[in-house]
Design a protein around this motif. Sequence first.
Motif, PDB file in Angstrom:
ATOM      1  N   VAL A 259       0.854  -1.182   0.000  1.00 15.06           N
ATOM      2  CA  VAL A 259       0.000   0.000   0.000  1.00 15.06           C
ATOM      3  C   VAL A 259       0.893   1.236   0.000  1.00 15.06           C
ATOM      4  CG1 VAL A 259      -1.640   1.389   1.319  1.00 15.06           C
ATOM      5  CG2 VAL A 259      -1.939  -1.086   1.188  1.00 15.06           C
ATOM      6  N   GLU A 260       0.622   2.147  -0.927  1.00 16.45           N
ATOM      7  CA  GLU A 260       1.310   3.438  -0.944  1.00 16.45           C
ATOM      8  C   GLU A 260       0.271   4.537  -0.776  1.00 16.45           C
ATOM      9  OE1 GLU A 260       3.625   3.977  -4.429  1.00 16.45           O
ATOM     10  OE2 GLU A 260       5.054   2.380  -3.973  1.00 16.45           O
ATOM     11  N   PHE A 261       0.623   5.546   0.011  1.00 20.29           N
ATOM     12  CA  PHE A 261      -0.286   6.660   0.259  1.00 20.29           C
ATOM     13  C   PHE A 261      -0.014   7.756  -0.771  1.00 20.29           C
ATOM     14  CE2 PHE A 261       0.266   4.392   4.208  1.00 20.29           C
ATOM     15  CZ  PHE A 261      -1.021   4.308   4.715  1.00 20.29           C
ATOM     16  N   GLU A 262      -0.902   7.914  -1.726  1.00 16.55           N
ATOM     17  CA  GLU A 262      -0.710   8.930  -2.762  1.00 16.55           C
ATOM     18  C   GLU A 262      -0.702  10.334  -2.172  1.00 16.55           C
ATOM     19  OE1 GLU A 262      -0.333   8.264  -6.422  1.00 16.55           O
ATOM     20  OE2 GLU A 262       0.335   6.580  -5.209  1.00 16.55           O
ATOM     21  N   ALA A 263      -1.374  10.513  -1.032  1.00  8.64           N
ATOM     22  CA  ALA A 263      -1.403  11.829  -0.400  1.00  8.64           C
ATOM     23  C   ALA A 263      -0.030  12.251   0.100  1.00  8.64           C
ATOM     24  CB  ALA A 263      -2.402  11.836   0.752  1.00  8.64           C
ATOM     25  N   GLY A 264       0.879  11.304   0.276  1.00  5.74           N
ATOM     26  CA  GLY A 264       2.216  11.628   0.745  1.00  5.74           C
ATOM     27  C   GLY A 264       3.200  11.912  -0.369  1.00  5.74           C
ATOM     28  N   LYS A 265       2.712  11.952  -1.612  1.00  5.30           N
ATOM     29  CA  LYS A 265       3.576  12.199  -2.765  1.00  5.30           C
ATOM     30  C   LYS A 265       3.342  13.599  -3.328  1.00  5.30           C
ATOM     31  CE  LYS A 265       3.383   7.300  -4.069  1.00  5.30           C
ATOM     32  NZ  LYS A 265       3.075   6.336  -5.149  1.00  5.30           N
ATOM     33  N   VAL A 266       4.295  14.051  -4.114  1.00  7.50           N
ATOM     34  CA  VAL A 266       4.194  15.369  -4.752  1.00  7.50           C
ATOM     35  C   VAL A 266       3.530  15.194  -6.108  1.00  7.50           C
ATOM     36  CG1 VAL A 266       5.455  17.377  -5.589  1.00  7.50           C
ATOM     37  CG2 VAL A 266       6.268  16.145  -3.568  1.00  7.50           C
ATOM     38  N   ASP A 267       2.461  15.961  -6.349  1.00  7.27           N
ATOM     39  CA  ASP A 267       1.733  15.846  -7.610  1.00  7.27           C
ATOM     40  C   ASP A 267       2.427  16.656  -8.701  1.00  7.27           C
ATOM     41  OD1 ASP A 267      -0.278  16.191  -9.745  1.00  7.27           O
ATOM     42  OD2 ASP A 267      -1.647  15.265  -8.310  1.00  7.27           O
ATOM     43  N   LEU A 268       2.783  15.980  -9.787  1.00  2.51           N
ATOM     44  CA  LEU A 268       3.492  16.642 -10.888  1.00  2.51           C
ATOM     45  C   LEU A 268       2.593  17.603 -11.657  1.00  2.51           C
ATOM     46  CD1 LEU A 268       5.495  13.574 -12.237  1.00  2.51           C
ATOM     47  CD2 LEU A 268       6.452  15.575 -11.077  1.00  2.51           C
ATOM     48  N   ASN A 269       1.284  17.423 -11.569  1.00  5.25           N
ATOM     49  CA  ASN A 269       0.362  18.305 -12.283  1.00  5.25           C
ATOM     50  C   ASN A 269      -0.030  19.533 -11.456  1.00  5.25           C
ATOM     51  OD1 ASN A 269      -0.011  16.820 -14.781  1.00  5.25           O
ATOM     52  ND2 ASN A 269      -1.071  15.283 -13.559  1.00  5.25           N
ATOM     53  N   SER A 270      -0.386  19.307 -10.207  1.00  2.00           N
ATOM     54  CA  SER A 270      -0.907  20.409  -9.383  1.00  2.00           C
ATOM     55  C   SER A 270       0.055  20.864  -8.298  1.00  2.00           C
ATOM     56  CB  SER A 270      -2.230  19.977  -8.730  1.00  2.00           C
ATOM     57  OG  SER A 270      -2.025  18.816  -7.928  1.00  2.00           O
ATOM     58  N   GLY A 271       1.164  20.134  -8.089  1.00  2.00           N
ATOM     59  CA  GLY A 271       2.083  20.451  -7.004  1.00  2.00           C
ATOM     60  C   GLY A 271       2.813  21.772  -7.177  1.00  2.00           C
ATOM     61  N   ASP A 272       3.210  22.373  -6.046  1.00  2.00           N
ATOM     62  CA  ASP A 272       3.975  23.617  -6.063  1.00  2.00           C
ATOM     63  C   ASP A 272       5.264  23.416  -6.868  1.00  2.00           C
ATOM     64  OD1 ASP A 272       4.572  26.375  -4.600  1.00  2.00           O
ATOM     65  OD2 ASP A 272       6.384  25.137  -4.461  1.00  2.00           O
ATOM     66  N   GLY A 273       5.559  24.340  -7.773  1.00  2.00           N
ATOM     67  CA  GLY A 273       6.701  24.192  -8.668  1.00  2.00           C
ATOM     68  C   GLY A 273       8.026  24.081  -7.946  1.00  2.00           C
ATOM     69  N   GLU A 274       8.224  24.904  -6.934  1.00  2.00           N
ATOM     70  CA  GLU A 274       9.486  24.858  -6.199  1.00  2.00           C
ATOM     71  C   GLU A 274       9.636  23.539  -5.453  1.00  2.00           C
ATOM     72  OE1 GLU A 274      12.023  27.649  -3.025  1.00  2.00           O
ATOM     73  OE2 GLU A 274       9.932  28.126  -3.518  1.00  2.00           O
ATOM     74  N   LEU A 275       8.524  23.020  -4.931  1.00  2.00           N
ATOM     75  CA  LEU A 275       8.550  21.738  -4.232  1.00  2.00           C
ATOM     76  C   LEU A 275       8.888  20.601  -5.203  1.00  2.00           C
ATOM     77  CD1 LEU A 275       7.988  19.989  -1.707  1.00  2.00           C
ATOM     78  CD2 LEU A 275       5.573  19.980  -2.377  1.00  2.00           C
ATOM     79  N   VAL A 276       8.266  20.607  -6.385  1.00  2.00           N
ATOM     80  CA  VAL A 276       8.539  19.575  -7.387  1.00  2.00           C
ATOM     81  C   VAL A 276      10.020  19.557  -7.736  1.00  2.00           C
ATOM     82  CG1 VAL A 276       8.160  18.874  -9.780  1.00  2.00           C
ATOM     83  CG2 VAL A 276       6.219  19.591  -8.373  1.00  2.00           C
ATOM     84  N   GLN A 277      10.601  20.718  -7.968  1.00  2.00           N
ATOM     85  CA  GLN A 277      12.009  20.785  -8.364  1.00  2.00           C
ATOM     86  C   GLN A 277      12.929  20.337  -7.234  1.00  2.00           C
ATOM     87  OE1 GLN A 277      13.166  24.256 -10.852  1.00  2.00           O
ATOM     88  NE2 GLN A 277      11.042  24.923 -10.597  1.00  2.00           N
ATOM     89  N   SER A 278      12.616  20.721  -6.019  1.00  2.00           N
ATOM     90  CA  SER A 278      13.452  20.343  -4.880  1.00  2.00           C
ATOM     91  C   SER A 278      13.469  18.833  -4.673  1.00  2.00           C
ATOM     92  CB  SER A 278      12.939  21.041  -3.611  1.00  2.00           C
ATOM     93  OG  SER A 278      13.690  20.653  -2.483  1.00  2.00           O
TER      94      SER A 278
END
Length: 291
Positions: free
Chosen positions: A108-127
Motif C-alpha cells: 500500500v502506498e499513500f498517494e497523499a504523501g507524494k508530490v503531484d506533478l500536475n498540481s504540485g507547487d513548482g518549487e517543491l517539485v524541483q526540490s
Amino acid sequence: MSSHKTRCSSGKAFHFTGVKEENGFVLLSVLLVTSVISALALGAAVIARSYLRSADIEVRAISARALADAGLTRIVAALEDVDDQLGASLRVSPTPWIYAGTELLLEVEFEAGKVDLNSGDGELVQSVMRAVVKDGLLANHVLERWMEFRRRGQEIETIDVLLDPRQRFASLAADLERHFTTISGARGFDPIVASDVVLHHVPGIAEADLRQIEDMRQGRTGKGDLPAIKRRYQPLLDGERPLYRIRSTISLPNQLTVRREALAARNDDTGTMHIIFWRDHVERAPVSLPQ
C-alpha cells in the motif's frame, strides 16, 4: 554417359546405358524426399511444443492474475476494517500473504504523501526531483520535460512520460513512482504519510518542525500541533487525501512475475474503498519476498 556392349546368340550387339547411374539417382531422390519429410515433421513437433509451452505460460499467467486480484481484494478489506491487523502491517511495509497455498506480496502506498506533478507547487517539485534524481544532468533533463508540460497546460497522465524509453524500465522509474504522483490534485502533500525524501526537501522547512513531525509519525507524540505546522508551510504541507495505490504481486516458478495494481479512494463517511482504476504488469524478473 558410359555404356557397354554385349552379344546375344544371334550375334547382334545390344547397349545397356547408365543402369547404375539411374539406380543411384533414384536412391538420392528417395533420400532427399525422406530428409524433407523428416525436417517437416521435426518442425511441426517443435511448433507444437512451442504452442503447448505458450499455452501453459498463458494458463499460469491467468491463474496468477486471479490470485493477484484476490490479493487486491484482501488489501481493500484490510483498509476498510480499522481493526484488521494486516491493514496495520500494510501501512508500515509490504507484507507477504498466503492464499490458496501461494505467497503474494501485498503493498500500500499513500498517494497523499507524494508530490503531484500536475498540481504540485513548482518549487517543491524541483526540490524533490533533484533529491530523487542524483545525476544533475538527468535531473535537468527530466525537469525540462516537466516544465514543458506546465507551459503547454498539458496534464501528465503517467510519470514515465518524463523519461526516455530506455529509462522507463530502470530503477529510476520506480524511484519517481515512490515520491511523485499525478492524481492527488494537491499543491502539497500529507507530511504524516510522506517519505523522508519528500518531507526533508520541503523548501525552507525548519529542523525543529521536522523533528516534531517525525515524533508524530512514529507515534511518540500526538498530532495536536500538526495544524499549526501545516499553516506555516502552506500550501506545501496539505491536508490528508484518502487515496491509495495498492499492489498485489506473485512470482511464478518459471520466473514470471505478475503484478496487479490499483488506485483506490476511501470514503471517510462510510469507511468503504472504491477502485478508481487498475492495471496489470507482467515481468520476467522474479520479485524477492521479505523473510
